[in-house]
Design an enzyme around this catalytic site. Structure first.
Site, short mmCIF file in Angstrom:
data_model
loop_
_atom_site.label_atom_id
_atom_site.label_comp_id
_atom_site.label_asym_id
_atom_site.label_seq_id
_atom_site.Cartn_x
_atom_site.Cartn_y
_atom_site.Cartn_z
N ASN A 2 0.84 -1.19 0.00
CA ASN A 2 0.00 0.00 0.00
C ASN A 2 0.88 1.25 0.00
OD1 ASN A 2 -2.05 -1.82 0.27
ND2 ASN A 2 -2.51 -1.32 2.38
N GLU A 52 -3.31 0.39 -3.84
CA GLU A 52 -2.72 -0.86 -3.36
C GLU A 52 -2.14 -1.62 -4.54
OE1 GLU A 52 -5.71 -2.99 -1.21
OE2 GLU A 52 -6.16 -1.29 0.08
N ILE A 55 1.97 -7.23 -6.26
CA ILE A 55 3.07 -7.64 -7.13
C ILE A 55 2.93 -9.14 -7.37
CG2 ILE A 55 5.57 -7.75 -7.41
CD1 ILE A 55 5.71 -5.35 -5.42
N HIS A 57 4.52 -11.88 -7.65
CA HIS A 57 5.82 -12.50 -7.35
C HIS A 57 5.82 -12.85 -5.87
CE1 HIS A 57 10.14 -13.22 -7.55
NE2 HIS A 57 10.26 -12.51 -6.44
N TYR A 64 9.19 -3.69 3.76
CA TYR A 64 8.74 -2.44 4.37
C TYR A 64 9.86 -1.41 4.32
CZ TYR A 64 4.73 -4.97 6.17
OH TYR A 64 3.58 -5.69 6.26
N ARG A 77 -10.72 -2.98 -14.97
CA ARG A 77 -12.16 -2.82 -14.67
C ARG A 77 -12.36 -1.74 -13.61
NH1 ARG A 77 -13.18 -4.92 -9.67
NH2 ARG A 77 -11.69 -6.46 -8.89
N LYS A 80 -15.67 -2.28 -7.54
CA LYS A 80 -17.06 -2.60 -7.18
C LYS A 80 -17.05 -3.36 -5.87
CE LYS A 80 -16.95 -6.67 -10.16
NZ LYS A 80 -17.55 -7.34 -11.31
N PHE A 82 -18.50 -6.59 -3.49
CA PHE A 82 -18.77 -8.00 -3.74
C PHE A 82 -19.66 -8.54 -2.64
CE2 PHE A 82 -14.91 -6.96 -5.94
CZ PHE A 82 -15.08 -7.59 -7.16
#
Length: 123
Positions: A2, A52, A55, A57, A64, A77, A80, A82
């Protein structure tokens, strides 16, 4: 991974919220495929906008405090909500697969080698 509130606030205001794909590099490491979420994460009802990075991998250690450099290449997209955590996880997996397909295209693969990711190494 993040981004801090300060970084999120510095993003151009005209970038639409949603799910994107591109390339990411942690510190001076290798460049990897990534999926990026920009927005409020409606499923979690966030009140602050977030950015956010997922990655694509597996890292051996936490990173950090490292610099995360990203290049956003395309849009997958809109964001939305869920009906369940399982539905969210399924959508994330679909986003990852779409990112992998798109980033394997020659026009996107060449951006993985862009000098942008190697500026820190040159210092």
């Amino acid at each position: 991974a993040n981004f801090s509130e300060q970084v999120v606030e510095s993003f151009p205001s005209d970038i639409s919220t949603g799910i994107y794909y591109g390339w990411a590099c942690v510190g001076n490491g290798d460049v990897h495929k990534m999926v990026l979420s920009i927005g409020w994460n409606p499923f979690y009802k966030n009140i602050k906008k977030s950015v956010e990075t997922h990655i694509i991998h597996s890292f051996k250690d936490d990173f950090y405090g490292e610099i995360l450099s990203i290049v956003i290449i395309g849009y997958i997209r809109s964001e939305k909500s869920f009906s369940s955590l399982e539905a969210l996880i399924s959508a994330i997996q679909e986003d990852i697969e779409e990112a992998k397909r798109q980033l394997d295209l020659p026009e996107h693969l060449r951006l993985k080698e862009d000098n942008f990711f190697h500026l820190q190494k040159a210092k």
